[in-house]
Design a protein around this motif. Structure first.
Motif: not given
Length: 97
Positions: A55-57, A31-34, A39-40, A44-49
């Motif tokens: 995705r779970a849904f 969830d860290d913006l930096a 990552a981008q 690398i694909t960043p995924v937050g909370s």
């Protein structure tokens, strides 16, 4: 990793990105913006909370009601900074998926 322009990140974030690259892991949970920006830059694909819940849904791991509850709890019951507008947008996307 500092040589790759990651010196501004905390050590743990640097190590996570290094591990992703070394092990060819294409997704970083953060969830860290930096760290997300870094990552981008490294493809690398960043995924937050919020993204984890969405995705779970979509994978059928949680119901719509559970996903909505979890998104609201992130906003109301955690230290994660997320605005009500962002949570509302995520819930709207869930309902139209």
């Amino acid at each position: 990793m500092a040589a790759e322009g990651l010196g501004h990140l905390q050590r743990g974030e640097q190590e996570c990105l290094h591990l992703c690259r070394r092990a060819s892991i294409s997704i970083l949970l953060t969830d860290d913006l930096a760290a997300r920006d870094a990552a981008q830059r490294l493809a690398i694909t960043p995924v937050g909370s919020l993204g984890v819940i969405v995705r779970a849904f979509r994978l059928g791991r949680v119901t719509l009601e559970e996903a909505e509850r979890l998104l609201r709890r992130l906003r109301d019951d955690t230290t994660l900074f997320v605005t009500p507008t962002v949570v509302d947008l995520a819930i709207e996307q869930l309902r139209t998926a």
